[in-house]
Design an enzyme around this catalytic site. Sequence first.
Site, short mmCIF file in Angstrom:
data_model
loop_
_atom_site.label_atom_id
_atom_site.label_comp_id
_atom_site.label_asym_id
_atom_site.label_seq_id
_atom_site.Cartn_x
_atom_site.Cartn_y
_atom_site.Cartn_z
CG PHE A 163 -0.25 0.45 2.50
CD1 PHE A 163 -0.13 1.81 2.80
CD2 PHE A 163 0.30 -0.47 3.39
CE1 PHE A 163 0.52 2.23 3.97
CE2 PHE A 163 0.94 -0.06 4.54
CZ PHE A 163 1.06 1.29 4.82
CD GLU A 199 8.57 -2.91 8.39
OE1 GLU A 199 7.90 -3.93 8.23
OE2 GLU A 199 9.03 -2.25 7.44
CE LYS A 253 -3.05 -8.55 -4.19
NZ LYS A 253 -3.38 -7.49 -3.20
CD GLU A 257 -5.29 -6.12 0.39
OE1 GLU A 257 -4.40 -5.97 -0.48
OE2 GLU A 257 -5.17 -6.88 1.38
NE ARG A 258 -3.39 -2.49 3.84
CZ ARG A 258 -3.47 -2.70 5.14
NH1 ARG A 258 -4.03 -1.82 5.93
NH2 ARG A 258 -2.99 -3.79 5.65
CB CYS A 260 10.46 -0.21 2.58
SG CYS A 260 10.93 0.49 1.02
P1 NAD Z 1 1.53 -6.50 3.06
O1 NAD Z 1 2.51 -7.59 3.15
O2 NAD Z 1 0.41 -6.48 4.04
O3 NAD Z 1 0.83 -6.49 1.61
C1 NAD Z 1 1.61 -6.56 0.44
C2 NAD Z 1 0.85 -7.38 -0.60
O4 NAD Z 1 0.73 -8.73 -0.15
C3 NAD Z 1 -0.56 -6.84 -0.82
O5 NAD Z 1 -0.84 -6.86 -2.21
C4 NAD Z 1 -1.43 -7.81 -0.06
O6 NAD Z 1 -2.70 -8.00 -0.63
C5 NAD Z 1 -0.64 -9.10 -0.08
N1 NAD Z 1 -0.83 -9.89 1.15
C6 NAD Z 1 -0.94 -9.41 2.42
N2 NAD Z 1 -1.09 -10.42 3.28
C7 NAD Z 1 -1.09 -11.56 2.57
C8 NAD Z 1 -1.19 -12.95 2.91
N3 NAD Z 1 -1.36 -13.35 4.15
N4 NAD Z 1 -1.13 -13.84 1.92
C9 NAD Z 1 -0.96 -13.46 0.65
N5 NAD Z 1 -0.85 -12.16 0.28
C10 NAD Z 1 -0.91 -11.23 1.21
O7 NAD Z 1 2.35 -5.13 3.10
P2 NAD Z 1 1.78 -3.66 3.19
O8 NAD Z 1 1.26 -3.44 4.57
O9 NAD Z 1 0.92 -3.37 2.03
O10 NAD Z 1 3.14 -2.82 3.00
C11 NAD Z 1 3.99 -2.50 4.06
C12 NAD Z 1 5.16 -3.46 4.15
O11 NAD Z 1 5.85 -3.48 2.91
C13 NAD Z 1 6.20 -3.02 5.17
O12 NAD Z 1 6.64 -4.15 5.86
C14 NAD Z 1 7.30 -2.43 4.33
O13 NAD Z 1 8.60 -2.47 4.92
C15 NAD Z 1 7.24 -3.29 3.12
N6 NAD Z 1 7.83 -2.62 1.97
C16 NAD Z 1 9.08 -3.01 1.59
C17 NAD Z 1 9.69 -2.38 0.52
C18 NAD Z 1 11.08 -2.76 0.11
O14 NAD Z 1 11.46 -2.38 -1.00
N7 NAD Z 1 11.82 -3.51 0.92
C19 NAD Z 1 9.03 -1.36 -0.16
C20 NAD Z 1 7.74 -1.00 0.25
C21 NAD Z 1 7.15 -1.65 1.32
#
Ligand code: NAD
Length: 517
Positions: free
Chosen positions: A171, A402, A195, A198-199, A303
Amino acid sequence: RYSSLASKMADEVSSKWKGTTANGGNTKNYIGGEFRESSATKWLDVLDPSTQTVVNRVPETTESEFNSAVAAAAEAYKEWSQTSIIRRQRIIFELQHLIRQHTSDIAKSIVLEQGKTFADAQGDVQRGLQVVETASAITSTLLGDKLEVAKDMDTYSRRLPLGVTAAITPFNFPAMIVLWSAALATVTGNTLVVKPSERDPGATMIIAELCERAGMPPGVFNVVHGSADTVNRICDHKDIKAISFVGGDNAGKHIYNRATPQGKRVQANLGAKNHCVIMPDANRNLTLNAVAGAGFGAAGQRCMALSVAIFVGAAREMIPELIERARALKVSGGFEDGTDLGPVISPQAKERIEGFIASVPKEGGKILVDGRGVEVPGYPKGNFVGPTLVEVTTDMSAYKNEIFGPVLSVICAETLDEAIEIINANKYGNGAAIFTNNGATARRFEVEAQPGQIGINVAVPVPLPMFNWSGNKGSFMGDIPFYGKTGLDFYTQRKTTTSLWPAQDAIGNKATVAMPQ
Ligand code: NAD
């Protein structure tokens, strides 16, 4: 002002992807070049984090809709992979132009659904645009190798696409991260199923429309919405060859562990805990501005946000000024002029962040600036957390996890060695920075600190896309990082040909059975 700007959001580009039913409109999928209403029975609300208003809904895409997206991508791949590289390049040039033209439309959608400030949202689009710009150099960057390896014998290699690829995005950067894959997967001849989070799906939908306008044939770029079910389908579909994932640790590990045994290539950027070290000789203003900006910008939801500031020796005298810098930042809705921090993404995120703040004094630490209970005039329902500074030690939960909010932990260390030890003991390896005026100190830090992206007097050392994203340790799973040269590696496979064209009269009549050398 907020509501008038929000209602003008992306008018010119957004109408096609919104359905006519439900609160703010149902978001359609984009499959085979068509914006299609989903027949899903499960829908997820997209809330404006400043007001909790439902601005949008996304479907948990059905299995048959998902399969039709992959089928459209597989069908499109047959022709797209054979399309001349000049044509693919031209489409990316056009996409670049359209993104620049519609930056503020995309940015407004991000402010509305994600909450960050308008200036920050424009930066989100710009950082993605830079990857699109480097992708348009594909006719140079994809050149192969050729060598005359023996008399009349040539070996040459070329880089071919993989097939249908997928991107699963978080998101916090709704435009930038989608554009990393949108540009590189397609320009190299693959087709893509995205994909989005969803937020905040809006930015991806505008990008879909711009891809279409840029001339991408139907099926080259597709969008399916949903959460875990849709992600699992991506992991399991036999026609998907590679997955780019960016997000949190749990989802990333799950996707990596589910998809790689099925033969898929996966690159997964995960969570982070980025430290900076402040040496006593650091330039005061440069350091304090950078640390406050990187700790609290985007409400700490980057991140590469700074999570931990380690003050070495006499540098701790700067802490009172950091407190002042934190207190001076304005918390408000992302569309409001002068806002430094918008809301965090959800009430649950706010509660989690506030829980970590509350844990600090309980575990023996100190709250230096408390952002809980911040009052934001005009936004009584927003998920706001103000800039927060806490003094911690490495055994406390606010340090070990985190937080992903505007909470900067302060640690005091006696020496640079001690600071580096703390950084290297941390499981994550996204980024680390040092503030100093001493080149030798900076150089030592650069060599000895383990994280993959190092800043020297730079708090958010995110590499521009001629380099590649290089987070390491617990911040990355896979072998081939995002964008830059490695981005092209991720989306291509090599084919190497060796050919022999001797003069006909030089060919003898005896077979050689030894291994050719
Ligand atoms: P998230 O893991 O909740 O969601 C990311 C994606 O995974 C979404 O599309 C979501 O629908 C999907 N997802 C979530 N839970 C799932 C599950 N149980 N099974 C399958 N798919 C699932 O992450 P977020 O809250 O959207 O983003 C924040 C996180 O992303 C933080 O931890 C941040 O550090 C990380 N991030 C990392 C980078 C990097 O380059 N290292 C960049 C941006 C964000």
